[in-house]
Design a protein around this motif. Structure first.
Motif, PDB file in Angstrom:
ATOM      1  N   ILE A  19       0.804  -1.276   0.090  1.00 16.40           N
ATOM      2  CA  ILE A  19       0.067   0.316   0.103  1.00 16.40           C
ATOM      3  C   ILE A  19       0.874   1.431   0.063  1.00 16.40           C
ATOM      4  O   ILE A  19       1.876   1.333   0.992  1.00 16.40           O
ATOM      5  CB  ILE A  19      -0.949  -0.047   1.172  1.00 16.40           C
ATOM      6  N   ALA A  20       0.936   2.080  -0.947  1.00 19.08           N
ATOM      7  CA  ALA A  20       1.466   3.207  -1.259  1.00 19.08           C
ATOM      8  C   ALA A  20       0.807   4.536  -0.631  1.00 19.08           C
ATOM      9  O   ALA A  20       1.496   5.372   0.045  1.00 19.08           O
ATOM     10  CB  ALA A  20       1.632   3.489  -2.649  1.00 19.08           C
ATOM     11  N   ALA A  21      -0.510   4.389  -0.599  1.00 19.61           N
ATOM     12  CA  ALA A  21      -1.318   5.530   0.044  1.00 19.61           C
ATOM     13  C   ALA A  21      -2.722   5.239   0.003  1.00 19.61           C
ATOM     14  O   ALA A  21      -3.282   4.497  -0.737  1.00 19.61           O
ATOM     15  CB  ALA A  21      -1.137   6.903  -0.691  1.00 19.61           C
ATOM     16  N   ALA A  32     -13.500   4.226   6.686  1.00 22.01           N
ATOM     17  CA  ALA A  32     -12.047   4.422   6.883  1.00 22.01           C
ATOM     18  C   ALA A  32     -11.582   3.820   8.248  1.00 22.01           C
ATOM     19  O   ALA A  32     -10.628   3.232   8.452  1.00 22.01           O
ATOM     20  CB  ALA A  32     -11.808   6.046   7.256  1.00 22.01           C
ATOM     21  N   ARG A  33     -12.585   3.938   9.346  1.00 20.53           N
ATOM     22  CA  ARG A  33     -12.404   3.158  10.470  1.00 20.53           C
ATOM     23  C   ARG A  33     -12.123   1.718  10.506  1.00 20.53           C
ATOM     24  O   ARG A  33     -11.132   1.140  10.920  1.00 20.53           O
ATOM     25  CB  ARG A  33     -13.310   3.623  11.272  1.00 20.53           C
ATOM     26  N   ARG A  34     -12.878   1.218   9.466  1.00 19.75           N
ATOM     27  CA  ARG A  34     -12.957  -0.267   9.474  1.00 19.75           C
ATOM     28  C   ARG A  34     -11.787  -0.609   8.817  1.00 19.75           C
ATOM     29  O   ARG A  34     -10.858  -1.761   9.372  1.00 19.75           O
ATOM     30  CB  ARG A  34     -13.834  -0.772   8.465  1.00 19.75           C
ATOM     31  N   LEU A  35     -11.100   0.283   7.993  1.00 19.94           N
ATOM     32  CA  LEU A  35      -9.897  -0.090   7.265  1.00 19.94           C
ATOM     33  C   LEU A  35      -8.799  -0.054   7.938  1.00 19.94           C
ATOM     34  O   LEU A  35      -7.992  -0.882   8.276  1.00 19.94           O
ATOM     35  CB  LEU A  35      -9.519   0.699   5.875  1.00 19.94           C
ATOM     36  N   ARG A  36      -8.808   0.719   9.161  1.00 24.92           N
ATOM     37  CA  ARG A  36      -7.739   1.120  10.084  1.00 24.92           C
ATOM     38  C   ARG A  36      -7.672   0.015  10.893  1.00 24.92           C
ATOM     39  O   ARG A  36      -6.590  -0.434  11.368  1.00 24.92           O
ATOM     40  CB  ARG A  36      -7.864   2.535  10.752  1.00 24.92           C
ATOM     41  N   GLU A  37      -8.798  -0.442  11.351  1.00 26.04           N
ATOM     42  CA  GLU A  37      -8.945  -1.350  12.429  1.00 26.04           C
ATOM     43  C   GLU A  37      -8.309  -2.805  11.847  1.00 26.04           C
ATOM     44  O   GLU A  37      -7.826  -3.705  12.557  1.00 26.04           O
ATOM     45  CB  GLU A  37     -10.517  -1.850  12.706  1.00 26.04           C
ATOM     46  N   LEU A  38      -8.693  -3.091  10.418  1.00 29.45           N
ATOM     47  CA  LEU A  38      -8.070  -4.190   9.761  1.00 29.45           C
ATOM     48  C   LEU A  38      -6.537  -4.221   9.264  1.00 29.45           C
ATOM     49  O   LEU A  38      -5.957  -5.352   8.894  1.00 29.45           O
ATOM     50  CB  LEU A  38      -9.062  -4.692   8.288  1.00 29.45           C
ATOM     51  N   PHE A  40      -4.767  -1.772   7.450  1.00 31.52           N
ATOM     52  CA  PHE A  40      -4.500  -1.197   6.139  1.00 31.52           C
ATOM     53  C   PHE A  40      -4.150   0.264   6.498  1.00 31.52           C
ATOM     54  O   PHE A  40      -4.577   1.140   7.150  1.00 31.52           O
ATOM     55  CB  PHE A  40      -5.881  -0.750   5.187  1.00 31.52           C
ATOM     56  N   ASP A  41      -2.729   0.401   5.975  1.00 30.51           N
ATOM     57  CA  ASP A  41      -2.065   1.506   6.306  1.00 30.51           C
ATOM     58  C   ASP A  41      -0.795   1.580   5.115  1.00 30.51           C
ATOM     59  O   ASP A  41      -0.404   0.600   4.768  1.00 30.51           O
ATOM     60  CB  ASP A  41      -1.289   1.711   7.546  1.00 30.51           C
ATOM     61  N   ARG A  62      -6.029 -10.251   0.585  1.00 30.08           N
ATOM     62  CA  ARG A  62      -5.285 -10.695   1.653  1.00 30.08           C
ATOM     63  C   ARG A  62      -4.588  -9.503   2.337  1.00 30.08           C
ATOM     64  O   ARG A  62      -3.411  -8.920   1.433  1.00 30.08           O
ATOM     65  CB  ARG A  62      -4.459 -11.888   1.159  1.00 30.08           C
ATOM     66  N   ILE A  63      -4.509  -9.563   3.551  1.00 28.17           N
ATOM     67  CA  ILE A  63      -3.648  -8.526   4.313  1.00 28.17           C
ATOM     68  C   ILE A  63      -3.319  -9.015   5.392  1.00 28.17           C
ATOM     69  O   ILE A  63      -4.051  -9.773   6.218  1.00 28.17           O
ATOM     70  CB  ILE A  63      -4.375  -7.186   4.575  1.00 28.17           C
ATOM     71  N   GLY A  64      -2.017  -9.491   5.675  1.00 26.62           N
ATOM     72  CA  GLY A  64      -1.608 -10.401   6.765  1.00 26.62           C
ATOM     73  C   GLY A  64      -2.061 -11.875   6.483  1.00 26.62           C
ATOM     74  O   GLY A  64      -2.097 -12.473   5.122  1.00 26.62           O
TER      75      GLY A  64
END
Length: 84
Positions: A19-21, A32-38, A40-41, A62-64
């Motif tokens: 993820i670049a940005a 946005a909150r859901r992505l942060r909790e999962l 995503f950064d 897949r993330i992690g």
């Protein structure tokens, strides 16, 4: 090879990237909150797994060790770059 300006939505299936940005302004606060909790950064590894066959359907990535389904507009707000 991936273009640096590619979004997660455009990433080919079974392709890994970083993820670049994330364009947080394009997302509603709950998204946005859901992505942060999962997790995503920027700098996090992500892999596109599958796209729904219907146009505009969700994508699975897949993330992690998690498999996450995202709506296409959310995936379009995530910019990715090739994995090193």
């Amino acid at each position: 090879m991936l273009a640096p300006a590619m979004t997660l939505e455009q990433l080919a299936p079974r392709t890994a990237a970083q993820i670049a940005a994330i364009d947080w302004d394009r997302l509603a606060e709950p998204e946005a909150r859901r992505l942060r909790e999962l997790g995503f950064d920027e700098g996090v590894s992500v892999e596109m797994l599958h796209r729904a066959t219907l146009w505009g359907g969700p994508v699975a990535c897949r993330i992690g060790r998690m498999t996450v389904a995202l709506r296409r507009p959310v995936a379009a707000a995530i910019r990715v770059s090739p994995s090193a």
